[in-house]
Design a protein around this motif. Sequence first.
Motif, PDB file in Angstrom:
ATOM      1  N   GLN A 445      39.071  15.231  37.498  1.00  8.68           N
ATOM      2  CA  GLN A 445      40.202  14.315  37.590  1.00  8.68           C
ATOM      3  C   GLN A 445      40.988  14.404  36.288  1.00  8.68           C
ATOM      4  OE1 GLN A 445      41.595  12.011  39.945  1.00  8.68           O
ATOM      5  NE2 GLN A 445      43.157  11.986  38.335  1.00  8.68           N
ATOM      6  N   ASP A 446      42.281  14.724  36.385  1.00 10.36           N
ATOM      7  CA  ASP A 446      43.105  14.794  35.192  1.00 10.36           C
ATOM      8  C   ASP A 446      43.629  13.406  34.850  1.00 10.36           C
ATOM      9  OD1 ASP A 446      44.422  15.084  37.654  1.00 10.36           O
ATOM     10  OD2 ASP A 446      46.262  15.739  36.682  1.00 10.36           O
ATOM     11  N   LEU A 447      43.605  13.072  33.581  1.00  6.17           N
ATOM     12  CA  LEU A 447      44.092  11.792  33.069  1.00  6.17           C
ATOM     13  C   LEU A 447      45.068  12.051  31.928  1.00  6.17           C
ATOM     14  CD1 LEU A 447      40.613  10.036  32.780  1.00  6.17           C
ATOM     15  CD2 LEU A 447      42.234   9.764  34.657  1.00  6.17           C
ATOM     16  N   ALA A 448      45.887  11.068  31.628  1.00  5.41           N
ATOM     17  CA  ALA A 448      46.809  11.213  30.500  1.00  5.41           C
ATOM     18  C   ALA A 448      46.050  11.375  29.196  1.00  5.41           C
ATOM     19  CB  ALA A 448      47.730  10.001  30.423  1.00  5.41           C
ATOM     20  N   THR A 449      44.822  10.811  29.162  1.00  5.57           N
ATOM     21  CA  THR A 449      44.009  10.871  27.943  1.00  5.57           C
ATOM     22  C   THR A 449      42.944  11.959  28.008  1.00  5.57           C
ATOM     23  OG1 THR A 449      42.488   9.216  28.867  1.00  5.57           O
ATOM     24  CG2 THR A 449      44.333   8.404  27.522  1.00  5.57           C
ATOM     25  N   SER A 450      42.997  12.832  29.008  1.00 10.75           N
ATOM     26  CA  SER A 450      41.951  13.843  29.181  1.00 10.75           C
ATOM     27  C   SER A 450      41.876  14.802  27.998  1.00 10.75           C
ATOM     28  CB  SER A 450      42.193  14.652  30.452  1.00 10.75           C
ATOM     29  OG  SER A 450      41.934  13.891  31.598  1.00 10.75           O
ATOM     30  N   ALA A 451      40.687  15.294  27.760  1.00  6.53           N
ATOM     31  CA  ALA A 451      40.467  16.264  26.692  1.00  6.53           C
ATOM     32  C   ALA A 451      41.131  17.590  27.025  1.00  6.53           C
ATOM     33  CB  ALA A 451      38.973  16.480  26.482  1.00  6.53           C
ATOM     34  N   THR A 452      41.649  18.247  26.013  1.00  4.16           N
ATOM     35  CA  THR A 452      42.216  19.585  26.201  1.00  4.16           C
ATOM     36  C   THR A 452      41.196  20.672  25.856  1.00  4.16           C
ATOM     37  OG1 THR A 452      43.090  19.705  23.947  1.00  4.16           O
ATOM     38  CG2 THR A 452      44.515  18.733  25.637  1.00  4.16           C
ATOM     39  N   ASN A 453      40.004  20.255  25.437  1.00  3.98           N
ATOM     40  CA  ASN A 453      38.977  21.217  25.033  1.00  3.98           C
ATOM     41  C   ASN A 453      37.595  20.791  25.520  1.00  3.98           C
ATOM     42  OD1 ASN A 453      38.738  18.995  23.362  1.00  3.98           O
ATOM     43  ND2 ASN A 453      38.450  20.167  21.473  1.00  3.98           N
ATOM     44  N   LEU A 497      29.581  18.823  28.441  1.00  2.00           N
ATOM     45  CA  LEU A 497      29.207  18.023  27.278  1.00  2.00           C
ATOM     46  C   LEU A 497      30.186  16.882  27.071  1.00  2.00           C
ATOM     47  CD1 LEU A 497      28.321  20.873  24.740  1.00  2.00           C
ATOM     48  CD2 LEU A 497      26.828  19.755  26.425  1.00  2.00           C
ATOM     49  N   ALA A 498      29.684  15.799  26.492  1.00  2.00           N
ATOM     50  CA  ALA A 498      30.520  14.623  26.199  1.00  2.00           C
ATOM     51  C   ALA A 498      31.140  14.773  24.828  1.00  2.00           C
ATOM     52  CB  ALA A 498      29.682  13.357  26.292  1.00  2.00           C
ATOM     53  N   LYS A 499      31.877  15.862  24.641  1.00  2.00           N
ATOM     54  CA  LYS A 499      32.586  16.026  23.379  1.00  2.00           C
ATOM     55  C   LYS A 499      33.916  16.713  23.644  1.00  2.00           C
ATOM     56  CE  LYS A 499      30.582  20.441  21.872  1.00  2.00           C
ATOM     57  NZ  LYS A 499      29.947  21.140  20.725  1.00  2.00           N
ATOM     58  N   GLY A 500      34.904  16.362  22.826  1.00  2.00           N
ATOM     59  CA  GLY A 500      36.245  16.904  23.007  1.00  2.00           C
ATOM     60  C   GLY A 500      37.254  15.988  22.352  1.00  2.00           C
ATOM     61  N   ASP A 501      38.538  16.313  22.544  1.00  2.00           N
ATOM     62  CA  ASP A 501      39.594  15.541  21.887  1.00  2.00           C
ATOM     63  C   ASP A 501      40.211  14.485  22.797  1.00  2.00           C
ATOM     64  OD1 ASP A 501      40.989  17.100  23.651  1.00  2.00           O
ATOM     65  OD2 ASP A 501      42.136  18.204  22.134  1.00  2.00           O
ATOM     66  N   GLY A 502      39.508  14.114  23.852  1.00  2.00           N
ATOM     67  CA  GLY A 502      40.000  13.088  24.759  1.00  2.00           C
ATOM     68  C   GLY A 502      38.930  12.727  25.772  1.00  2.00           C
ATOM     69  N   THR A 503      39.328  11.993  26.813  1.00  2.00           N
ATOM     70  CA  THR A 503      38.379  11.574  27.843  1.00  2.00           C
ATOM     71  C   THR A 503      37.835  12.791  28.586  1.00  2.00           C
ATOM     72  OG1 THR A 503      39.689   9.573  28.149  1.00  2.00           O
ATOM     73  CG2 THR A 503      38.060  10.097  29.856  1.00  2.00           C
TER      74      THR A 503
END
Length: 625
Positions: A445-453, A497-503
């Motif tokens: 699901q894409d979100l406005a706050t989604s991670a780009t990485n 993984l639960a890591k990245g620059d956004g949700t």
Amino acid sequence: MKKILLLIIFFTFISTGFPQVIFESNFDSGNLQSVTTTDSINFVVRLNSDIVGRWFYFKMKNVKNRYVSVTIQNSDATRPMYSYDNKNWIRFSEIESPRKNYFSKVFTEDSVYVAYYVPYTVNQLYEKINQLNNNPFVKIDTIGFSEQNRPLIVLTLTDFTVSDSQKIYIWTHGRTHPSETPSSYHLDGMINYFISDDDVAAFLRTKIKWIVLPFINPDGVFLGKSRVNANNVDLERSWNLTPQQTPKEVLYTKNFLQNVLSQNRIHIALNMHSQVANFATFWIHTASSTSEYFYRKQIQFANLQSANSDFIRPSDYSYSNLQSYFPEGWMWTNWGDQIMALTYETPYTRFSNGTWIDNSILDLFGKQSVYGIMEYLGINHPERFIVDNENAIVAGNWNLSTSNSFWNYYGESFLYIMPNDFNQYVEWSSPQLKSGKYLVYAMWQDLATSATNAEYQISTSNYFKSKKVNQQLNGGLWNLLDSISLTNPDQIKVRLLAKGDGTITADAIRIIYSESITNIEKEYSVIDDFQLLQNFPNPFNSWTKIRFNVLKNPQNPQTRERVILKIYDILGKEIATLKDEFLSSGEFEVEFDPSKFDNSLSSGVYFVKLSLKGKSKIIKMVYLK
């Protein structure tokens, strides 16, 4: 004065050996009202029109080796079709048909048929029914008759040796609007795949009972209408009338469906159409005219069609308020969100990806449509399956969303988490898989706050790859993560993984068996601490570049290992050694020019083998000499 001029021209052509061009349309699905000309070269055609002027299908005689120019007054045709034998159809070129409603050409045969698109006539349907008569997966019935007493023929497609008690029911009807012949070829593609010998299709027949009404409007088709039946009624807008007002074709169909629905739930109902616009589409009904839940499910259904097809994308969807006079409106009024009822439209011309349609493309489109239906229904096959978040291992404090405010996820829920640490993850696992090549996809699901990485890790018992993706893009679609070759039965695992620059959103993965592995690949397809990437260009003519990575040894980063890069032919014969030296970690690129090794190499498939520390990886490349 004009009549005298016409006679003079006519006799001039007779005297020089050119008979008058004759136009005919007195056959199944033919449509032509009048033809005028002032010179027997340039013709103006007028059609019989109903709600719109669109469909035409006529025959021209005495045209061999003659330049003929035709303008059609009341249609909207872009590069129509022609055929010399009424079977093999060709689209006029851009030069022959540079604008709408016009074509000109020097034909090579005495007679030629011309049509808006390839006709699909009543007689063609009867031929199709005859071909299916002895098919063990098809049952043929008549549910009623049209205004002119033509049968309304229904096909039931399933594995009749398996009980219906656990099957999912699907309904599809077509040719409400007679001119929309591409929709029939699209539907044919769906049927052809569903009753084929393909292993997945055979499995689907044990799970699905598919009921198809190919022509709800056989009179309109036979009479060459564009959008109406024999009584000039648009059947598409006749589903909310009283029984006395309802056209016979719709009344018989409604009675049949009510009988089916009194005993079984129909999960999907597709209303097959074609449109003038240059793209395929679904008509998705707004939440205000249905419900927020149903709106989400419609988009999910359409997304799975897009995710499985080369010919439709989310930007192609159309939206409207649902009206009670449409078949989908009648179904919504009576059964609500129990039936995923949608109109599916093909173009007459080209898809949004630029591909011009023909019947072979529509056949493929039909097969891809079946895959989308399979995934929407949650039917898994060992060679094509989905693992949703509900069946994943969840480590950490992930949040569960079932919101109808989001639409680009699979099934009924997705997981999300703000970046934390890699010890929190979601992991999907396949069942034990047979050896072969597999494509691994992820949906999010894409979100406005989604991670780009966002980082996915794909692994087997002897393979590992990490891939970062931008979860702000391509939500609701299948995104390719990796292609994996299993030389032995194994399990594929995908960890997010639960890591990245956004949700980070965790939804579902899909794994598709793509092909078997050759003997040489079975011998060498092992991966540990190095990577062999696909050559580029591929296929290649004069040269190609091969890239590989030697990964760093965490215990001894300065270690240099012997690396061997060789080329083999399809029989396993060594063709060339491109690299044989000790290398430290890093990325490397080697050029392969066949002429420097063996000028006698023929076009075909070759293998690149990379060996390191007693282990090997192999890729396939194609040489076009």
